[in-house]
Scaffold this motif. Structure first.
Motif, PDB file in Angstrom:
ATOM      1  N   ASP A  97      -2.963  58.670   5.022  1.00 10.60           N
ATOM      2  CA  ASP A  97      -4.049  57.803   5.494  1.00 10.60           C
ATOM      3  C   ASP A  97      -5.376  58.547   5.479  1.00 10.60           C
ATOM      4  OD1 ASP A  97      -2.159  55.891   5.846  1.00 10.60           O
ATOM      5  OD2 ASP A  97      -2.133  55.965   8.040  1.00 10.60           O
ATOM      6  N   GLY A 111      -8.242  57.232   3.366  1.00 10.57           N
ATOM      7  CA  GLY A 111      -9.430  56.845   4.130  1.00 10.57           C
ATOM      8  C   GLY A 111     -10.658  57.575   3.630  1.00 10.57           C
ATOM      9  N   LEU A 112     -10.512  58.878   3.430  1.00  6.30           N
ATOM     10  CA  LEU A 112     -11.650  59.664   2.947  1.00  6.30           C
ATOM     11  C   LEU A 112     -12.116  59.174   1.575  1.00  6.30           C
ATOM     12  CD1 LEU A 112     -13.551  62.062   3.106  1.00  6.30           C
ATOM     13  CD2 LEU A 112     -11.698  63.538   2.291  1.00  6.30           C
ATOM     14  N   PHE A 115     -13.627  55.631   1.936  1.00  8.07           N
ATOM     15  CA  PHE A 115     -14.883  55.686   2.682  1.00  8.07           C
ATOM     16  C   PHE A 115     -16.017  56.194   1.792  1.00  8.07           C
ATOM     17  CE2 PHE A 115     -17.846  57.511   5.802  1.00  8.07           C
ATOM     18  CZ  PHE A 115     -17.893  56.512   6.751  1.00  8.07           C
ATOM     19  N   ARG A 116     -15.739  57.255   1.073  1.00  9.75           N
ATOM     20  CA  ARG A 116     -16.804  57.799   0.212  1.00  9.75           C
ATOM     21  C   ARG A 116     -17.092  56.874  -0.956  1.00  9.75           C
ATOM     22  NH1 ARG A 116     -16.686  64.373   0.209  1.00  9.75           N
ATOM     23  NH2 ARG A 116     -17.463  64.512   2.344  1.00  9.75           N
ATOM     24  N   LEU A 140     -19.350  57.621  -4.164  1.00  6.33           N
ATOM     25  CA  LEU A 140     -18.830  58.885  -4.663  1.00  6.33           C
ATOM     26  C   LEU A 140     -17.353  58.749  -4.966  1.00  6.33           C
ATOM     27  CD1 LEU A 140     -20.315  61.611  -2.305  1.00  6.33           C
ATOM     28  CD2 LEU A 140     -20.780  61.249  -4.749  1.00  6.33           C
ATOM     29  N   ARG A 158     -12.040  68.920  -8.948  1.00  7.24           N
ATOM     30  CA  ARG A 158     -12.195  70.066  -8.064  1.00  7.24           C
ATOM     31  C   ARG A 158     -12.089  69.636  -6.590  1.00  7.24           C
ATOM     32  NH1 ARG A 158     -17.362  73.538  -8.843  1.00  7.24           N
ATOM     33  NH2 ARG A 158     -16.699  73.008 -10.959  1.00  7.24           N
ATOM     34  N   ILE A 161     -24.068  53.634   8.885  1.00  8.86           N
ATOM     35  CA  ILE A 161     -23.210  54.784   8.615  1.00  8.86           C
ATOM     36  C   ILE A 161     -23.955  56.107   8.758  1.00  8.86           C
ATOM     37  CG2 ILE A 161     -21.632  55.809   6.960  1.00  8.86           C
ATOM     38  CD1 ILE A 161     -20.791  53.038   7.886  1.00  8.86           C
ATOM     39  N   GLN A 162     -24.969  56.265   7.916  1.00  8.77           N
ATOM     40  CA  GLN A 162     -25.653  57.562   7.835  1.00  8.77           C
ATOM     41  C   GLN A 162     -26.279  57.967   9.161  1.00  8.77           C
ATOM     42  OE1 GLN A 162     -25.190  59.627   5.681  1.00  8.77           O
ATOM     43  NE2 GLN A 162     -26.182  59.237   3.707  1.00  8.77           N
ATOM     44  N   LYS A 178     -23.732  59.254  11.255  1.00 11.38           N
ATOM     45  CA  LYS A 178     -23.187  60.483  10.676  1.00 11.38           C
ATOM     46  C   LYS A 178     -24.146  61.656  10.919  1.00 11.38           C
ATOM     47  CE  LYS A 178     -21.540  62.444   6.290  1.00 11.38           C
ATOM     48  NZ  LYS A 178     -21.283  62.159   4.854  1.00 11.38           N
ATOM     49  N   SER A 203     -19.854  67.502   6.492  1.00  9.63           N
ATOM     50  CA  SER A 203     -19.885  66.151   5.927  1.00  9.63           C
ATOM     51  C   SER A 203     -18.482  65.637   5.650  1.00  9.63           C
ATOM     52  CB  SER A 203     -20.718  66.142   4.640  1.00  9.63           C
ATOM     53  OG  SER A 203     -20.657  64.888   4.021  1.00  9.63           O
ATOM     54  N   THR A 204     -17.652  66.505   5.106  1.00 12.67           N
ATOM     55  CA  THR A 204     -16.284  66.077   4.810  1.00 12.67           C
ATOM     56  C   THR A 204     -15.478  65.852   6.078  1.00 12.67           C
ATOM     57  OG1 THR A 204     -16.281  67.173   2.657  1.00 12.67           O
ATOM     58  CG2 THR A 204     -14.142  66.701   3.642  1.00 12.67           C
ATOM     59  N   ASP A 254     -16.584  62.416   7.275  1.00  9.56           N
ATOM     60  CA  ASP A 254     -16.090  61.333   6.425  1.00  9.56           C
ATOM     61  C   ASP A 254     -14.584  61.175   6.561  1.00  9.56           C
ATOM     62  OD1 ASP A 254     -18.671  61.017   5.615  1.00  9.56           O
ATOM     63  OD2 ASP A 254     -18.387  61.826   3.593  1.00  9.56           O
ATOM     64  N   MET A 255     -13.910  62.290   6.763  1.00 10.42           N
ATOM     65  CA  MET A 255     -12.463  62.237   6.878  1.00 10.42           C
ATOM     66  C   MET A 255     -12.091  61.529   8.175  1.00 10.42           C
ATOM     67  SD  MET A 255     -10.188  65.477   5.748  1.00 10.42           S
ATOM     68  CE  MET A 255     -10.267  66.348   7.298  1.00 10.42           C
ATOM     69  N   ALA A 305     -13.980  59.445   9.933  1.00  9.30           N
ATOM     70  CA  ALA A 305     -14.370  58.035   9.847  1.00  9.30           C
ATOM     71  C   ALA A 305     -13.442  57.280   8.914  1.00  9.30           C
ATOM     72  CB  ALA A 305     -15.816  57.935   9.357  1.00  9.30           C
ATOM     73  N   GLY A 306     -13.123  57.902   7.770  1.00  9.82           N
ATOM     74  CA  GLY A 306     -12.254  57.240   6.807  1.00  9.82           C
ATOM     75  C   GLY A 306     -10.894  56.948   7.397  1.00  9.82           C
ATOM     76  N   LEU A 307     -10.342  57.927   8.045  1.00  9.14           N
ATOM     77  CA  LEU A 307      -9.024  57.743   8.652  1.00  9.14           C
ATOM     78  C   LEU A 307      -9.047  56.638   9.710  1.00  9.14           C
ATOM     79  CD1 LEU A 307      -6.114  58.627   9.134  1.00  9.14           C
ATOM     80  CD2 LEU A 307      -6.980  60.459  10.619  1.00  9.14           C
ATOM     81  N   SER A 316      -8.643  74.439  11.766  1.00 10.96           N
ATOM     82  CA  SER A 316      -8.820  74.788  10.355  1.00 10.96           C
ATOM     83  C   SER A 316      -9.473  73.635   9.618  1.00 10.96           C
ATOM     84  CB  SER A 316      -7.462  75.146   9.730  1.00 10.96           C
ATOM     85  OG  SER A 316      -6.757  74.015   9.355  1.00 10.96           O
ATOM     86  N   THR A 320     -17.042  74.473  -0.512  1.00  7.80           N
ATOM     87  CA  THR A 320     -16.687  75.208  -1.730  1.00  7.80           C
ATOM     88  C   THR A 320     -17.781  74.945  -2.740  1.00  7.80           C
ATOM     89  OG1 THR A 320     -15.548  73.420  -2.842  1.00  7.80           O
ATOM     90  CG2 THR A 320     -14.296  74.664  -1.221  1.00  7.80           C
ATOM     91  N   GLY A 368     -17.352  73.077  -5.057  1.00  2.68           N
ATOM     92  CA  GLY A 368     -17.093  71.705  -5.518  1.00  2.68           C
ATOM     93  C   GLY A 368     -18.226  70.775  -5.106  1.00  2.68           C
ATOM     94  N   PRO A 369     -18.095  69.524  -5.515  1.00  5.82           N
ATOM     95  CA  PRO A 369     -19.145  68.548  -5.203  1.00  5.82           C
ATOM     96  C   PRO A 369     -19.147  68.301  -3.706  1.00  5.82           C
ATOM     97  CG  PRO A 369     -17.200  67.432  -6.070  1.00  5.82           C
ATOM     98  CD  PRO A 369     -16.926  68.908  -6.144  1.00  5.82           C
ATOM     99  N   ALA A 427     -20.572  65.824  -0.639  1.00  5.25           N
ATOM    100  CA  ALA A 427     -21.158  64.495  -0.352  1.00  5.25           C
ATOM    101  C   ALA A 427     -22.392  64.640   0.496  1.00  5.25           C
ATOM    102  CB  ALA A 427     -20.129  63.623   0.372  1.00  5.25           C
TER     103      ALA A 427
END
Lengths: 192, 192, 192, 192
Positions: free
Chosen positions: A149, A153-154, A157-158, A164, A169, B118-119, B122, B145-146, B149-150, B152-154, B181, B186, B188-189, B191
């Motif tokens: 989930d 969800g992530l 949501f994005r 996005l 990666r 949202i923003q 956030k 940010s992740t 979003d995680m 909120a998404g969940l 944790s 990273t 990586g992209p 958001a």
DNA sequence: AAGTAAACGAGACGGTACGTCGTGTCTTCCG
DNA sequence: CGGAAGACACGACGTACCGTCTCGTTTACTT
């Protein structure tokens, strides 16, 4: 498109016009004309626009790769890739919110939405993760449902709010982090 | 309700009928009658049902608690509680999918949805998490940010597809796991 | 137009817009803007569009020449000329049918229409014809009311349905024929 | 009224409500409800209230009796009777001014009004008068068009402005006077 | 000269009708 | 005789005016 069965012409027309117009401006009458079909023929197979669109989009969605390829890491990455493709797909972005909205007043639609779109794929994904747990690649008390989930969800949501999608990666990072230290089952509430 | 300004009567009527009928069966004409107002008065202030509903729901949503209370753990839990109340609220469940759907054909609505709903929250949440990082309660390279979003998404995903909202224990688990944790920044992209 | 009294500005604006838009597309709001006046100022002086238009048009209509110039033939021709100008005028063609129509549901408007527009001029015309009778230019039992209604009816009918107005020669023929052998009073019903 | 075709139900409802409300308060929505019909069904057949009313009233109007019964005097009286019934009918009094008014901004309506209501019957009437001329009951140079416009104009004028209709005696007088000494064709302008 | 009241422009307001569009059902008629 | 074509009842849409009303502002009269 003339030789196809009516049902296929209707689904194809639905997908075509969905792409062109979006869900709100999609009309049954328009689909009927595009498909070269009478409106009654559509209503004979689907009760409303939402059910039709659900079926049309469902045909486009990738299946979760559940095959045992020996390497759980590889299997889990494949699942995550597919989930990202699923929840990031333009069609899903166009249709899913509308269906969720309509489902508020249409329980049968809600049931099909959850069962056929979401749960189905969640169950398949879960078998892959369970296999990873069984193989010792993830802790025994991993809360698989929450992992899935959270990923879904992530991604959704994005996709919905930031346009996005997840590239390779990002998926690699997400999966790697989760494999390392996933959420654990606790005595808290558990979905599904 | 007679003495309120037209604007307030309209917003109140919108919320009332939204609860009774859901978004799809909500009509401008019905709101106008319920509010004792001419339709033109509504259209003078809002271009369509979506914009009106957005404003109506926005007034009902909790603000993120950003105050510094000295204890980052407590602050972060308060943020998560509020996010859960936000994304799990019945009004949001009724309205958000419809607004996202309409936004596909209405860029201004999309902009307001992302920015004002949202923003905005956030960004406020991020200040609290940033403070936690600064205080050393979370790693320096936490991908705030992740994380958000995680969460909120969940929450949203479970609210929409499983009618589940997060209770205190689930939030406690989620936050605790994340503080321990979190996902890291990273190359990586990223958001937003 | 700035220095005129409000009433005059309103009447002028009414006539201007009547010419541009016709009666149906004429609006009180439009007149108010054109006249640089609030709508309430118009409603303070006139109960509705019909009454306003009636007043506006009335100011434009010619009076019947009733003066005794010694020569009844000449006087009657002058009357007929004026009636032709009256019933053939573009403003009358635009407005009279609409007012008659509105009068069906507005007795006061009907009264003013008959009295101030029609009867008033009919009475003045009658004095000239009566003088012609008295002078022996027309038979003693001439039915003056019918003569006048017949002239007016013919002129209006042709103006409304054939876009025809009466030129000098047609008027000359009509009057000459009537003077020669007018309708006589009988024991039949008599108008007015 | 249930078994009639939609078109007939609409026309019947139009006539009924026209009698009850008059033309101005007549609404398409009201007619639709009375006829048990959707508004779109009305708009599929008529572009606006005026066209619909014209058709509805047209069905109610008497045809001019053009049959040759051997006696021109009798024929002409029959024509005049019918014209009086036509221009004096309550429906015409209610509707004709409004249609003429609307026709100012609707050329097609004007055309139908002139052609289908006025000219059609004028042409039929003219054949009867022409027959009277041919038989020597009226002078060879009788201006038939003016005779008919004069009759119609007089009847309509008195009907609209004086609520007077023509009874048998008045018609007898009018026709008798005209047969004796009708307006003659001159080199002046001639209608139609 | 200052104070007060009336009249005014501007335009928001509750309300009604407009003409259009889409839905889901039902009928017609063609291949 | 099955299905395309589309008419139909219904109901929401967004617009345009209506006639009423509340705002400030100006104007003109009173004190």
């Amino acid at each position: 498109m003339r030789d196809l069965e009516a049902r296929d012409r209707i689904l194809a027309a639905t997908l075509k016009m969905l792409g062109e117009l979006g869900y709100t401006r999609l009309t049954i009458g328009g689909i009927a004309i595009e498909a070269g079909v009478g409106k009654a023929t559509i209503y004979r197979s689907w009760p409303n626009k939402a059910a039709l669109t659900l079926d049309a989009v469902r045909t486009q969605l990738p299946d979760i790769p559940v095959d045992d390829v020996g390497d759980s890491r590889q299997e889990v990455f494949a699942v995550a890739d597919t989930l990202a493709a699923l929840y990031g797909s333009p069609k899903v972005r166009l249709v899913l919110p509308a269906l969720v909205s309509d489902a508020a007043a249409d329980p049968e639609l809600g049931r099909r939405l959850r069962e056929e779109l979401i749960q189905d794929r969640k169950r398949q994904s879960a078998t892959v993760l369970q296999r990873a747990v069984d193989r010792g690649h993830m802790p025994k008390d991993t809360d698989i449902s929450t992992v899935l989930d959270m990923w879904a969800g992530l991604m959704l949501f994005r996709s919905l709010f930031f346009d996005l999608t997840f590239d390779d990666r990002a998926i690699r990072n997400l999966v790697a982090a989760t494999l390392d230290s996933p959420p654990r089952v606790t005595e808290g509430p558990e979905a599904d």
